[in-house]
Design an enzyme around this catalytic site. Structure first.
Site, mmCIF file in Angstrom:
data_model
loop_
_atom_site.group_PDB
_atom_site.id
_atom_site.type_symbol
_atom_site.label_atom_id
_atom_site.label_comp_id
_atom_site.label_asym_id
_atom_site.label_seq_id
_atom_site.Cartn_x
_atom_site.Cartn_y
_atom_site.Cartn_z
ATOM 1 N N CYS B 78 0.841 -1.212 0.000
ATOM 2 C CA CYS B 78 0.000 0.000 0.000
ATOM 3 C C CYS B 78 0.874 1.259 0.000
ATOM 4 O O CYS B 78 1.617 1.472 -0.949
ATOM 5 C CB CYS B 78 -1.000 -0.033 1.143
ATOM 6 S SG CYS B 78 -2.345 1.151 0.939
ATOM 7 N N HIS B 171 -3.815 -4.975 -0.122
ATOM 8 C CA HIS B 171 -3.385 -5.546 1.154
ATOM 9 C C HIS B 171 -3.487 -7.067 1.100
ATOM 10 O O HIS B 171 -4.545 -7.617 1.389
ATOM 11 C CB HIS B 171 -4.260 -5.011 2.290
ATOM 12 C CG HIS B 171 -4.010 -3.577 2.603
ATOM 13 N ND1 HIS B 171 -3.036 -3.168 3.480
ATOM 14 C CD2 HIS B 171 -4.580 -2.456 2.132
ATOM 15 C CE1 HIS B 171 -3.019 -1.847 3.543
ATOM 16 N NE2 HIS B 171 -3.955 -1.382 2.736
ATOM 17 N N GLU B 173 -2.429 -9.102 3.148
ATOM 18 C CA GLU B 173 -2.704 -9.607 4.503
ATOM 19 C C GLU B 173 -4.174 -9.496 4.869
ATOM 20 O O GLU B 173 -4.602 -10.017 5.891
ATOM 21 C CB GLU B 173 -1.819 -8.858 5.516
ATOM 22 C CG GLU B 173 -2.261 -7.446 5.898
ATOM 23 C CD GLU B 173 -1.938 -6.364 4.857
ATOM 24 O OE1 GLU B 173 -1.544 -6.721 3.720
ATOM 25 O OE2 GLU B 173 -2.097 -5.177 5.184
#
Lengths: 255, 189
Positions: B78, B171, B173
């Protein structure tokens, strides 16, 4: 919204560490463990999860933080925590515990500067403003605070404009009239707000079936929140998404 | 050992949890102590300027440039991707690390920030196509280093790579099982 998939967000109302669901903001029923339920919804294709701590207080703060930490370890999708956030420190505590976003409701009405302070400190992307509205007359909706119990001087549209100017990153718009009724989202207010607002709008309150979600998406909602239709087991997120996809709504199916 | 750079923008825990789920040994680096570190992850949220200011103040900027120059493995996520470029319209007075040529520009889309899931089309065969979770109002529109593109109002680079430096605008994650696979692929690369 070309390019963004429409989001389905199961909502878990949490009371002292348990998921509950009421009708018209009252009559609570126990519906399970929040972490277990959230993980189940994730594996069924939920795009995000919202947790609303409906009885948040200083006393049960450690329980809420512990839940957020457990959720953060278990979920691979974003989640939002709302309820009882009154200060920047409160917001920090939950974001630090692993929440991706925090939702402000009554506290934003009491201290609107909390929105811009939060946006400046943590970024707009993690500040959701939750707005509960009740229809007064055709096209005229008033904002309520304290779980729908207290009227405020704000109309829906004026408060939406203000929170956007103050830096909110997303709106969670709940119809108090529809919440828990299964009559579908109140699109008479959700549609104009979703279409006129420069940040994402989540429709909330009243969804009972796939047709309600479909209507919300067709009429401009960026995301939909639903609780009972999923908690009851009557609908499964993945099946609903496949049905929406067939109806022409872009959704995430590779979960 | 993977080092997660504390870029001063929070949300290190979600990257840490994602690596734990993949059984990847890692530690959060509040300061540039690189013993045993074989790969760096630079996460990032929020604004370009404050993240750059933090990296400059804490000595990370030079360390990251040297790390990349010496051919070691790095992943930017990001804003952690954006700061690898020369600068951003978000904070024009804060130069980026300049590891990749190009500027980060305001996203031309109906609703800002971009918040939600969008399809990622990789040009690298090692990654699987799928939908990723994005939260950003600025993007790299075009880059010679692009290895994936996405669309929101406009086409933009959702991932870039130069040698051992990989960066993702989304993202991983927070991108479900698919995102875990993206991280696993990066770890194995």
């Amino acid at each position: 919204m070309a390019g963004l998939l429409r989001r389905i967000i199961p909502c878990l109302d949490v009371d002292r560490g348990r998921v509950v669901k009421g009708t018209h903001f009252v009559e609570l029923r126990d519906m399970g463990d929040p972490v277990e339920l959230a993980v189940r919804y994730q594996s069924e294709g939920a795009d995000e999860i919202v947790f609303l701590d409906i009885n948040a207080s200083a006393d049960n703060r450690p329980t809420a933080l512990d839940m957020v930490r457990q959720v953060a370890r278990s979920l691979t999708i974003p989640f939002t925590l709302g309820g009882g956030l009154r200060t920047l420190d409160d917001m920090y505590a939950f974001l630090d515990a692993g929440a991706d976003k925090v939702a402000l409701n009554s506290s934003a009405l009491a201290q609107p500067q909390l929105i811009e302070q939060g946006a400046r400190q943590f970024g707009s992307q993690c500040i959701v403003v939750s707005i509960d509205v009740k229809r007064q007359a055709a096209g005229y909706y008033r904002v309520y605070s304290h779980g729908g119990r207290k009227g405020t001087g704000h109309t829906a549209k004026s408060w939406v404009r203000e929170v956007v100017e103050r830096g909110a990153g997303e709106l969670l718009l709940t119809s108090i009239d529809r919440d828990g009724t299964g009559d579908g989202y109140d699109m008479a207010i959700t549609e104009p707000i979703a279409r006129a607002t420069p940040i994402p709008v989540i429709a909330s309150g009243g969804a009972k079936n796939t047709a309600h979600l479909l209507e919300a998406f067709k009429r401009g909602a960026d995301a939909v929140l639903a609780a009972t239709m999923f908690h009851s087991g009557e609908f499964q997120v993945g099946q609903v998404k496949r049905d929406l996809k067939r109806a022409g709504i872009p959704v995430r199916l590779d979960y | 050992m993977i080092g997660i750079v504390d870029s001063g923008s929070g949300n290190l825990t979600s990257v840490s949890h994602a690596l734990s789920r993949l059984n990847a040994e890692h530690k959060i680096l509040t300061e540039p102590k690189m013993d045993e570190v074989k790969a760096l992850i630079v996460p990032g949220q929020g604004r370009f300027g404050p993240v750059m200011a933090h990296l400059n103040r804490s000595g990370w900027s030079g360390i990251i440039r040297d790390w990349v120059a010496s051919g070691q493995k790095l992943l930017g996520i990001c804003v952690g991707m954006q700061i690898l470029f020369e600068g951003s319209e978000e904070d024009p007075n804060s130069p980026g690390l300049g590891i990749m040529e190009g500027q980060v520009k305001r996203l031309q889309a109906p609703k800002i920030p971009m918040m939600g899931w969008s399809q990622v089309s990789w040009t690298e065969p090692s990654f699987h196509q799928g939908a990723a979770y994005f939260v950003n109002g600025y993007v790299v529109s075009k880059s010679n280093y692009a290895i994936a593109t996405s669309n929101y109002g406009q086409a933009f680079c959702s991932a870039v790579r130069v040698k051992e430096t990989t960066a993702m605008q989304f993202h991983p994650e927070k991108s479900g099982r698919w995102g875990q696979e993206v991280l696993r692929t990066w770890l194995a690369s």
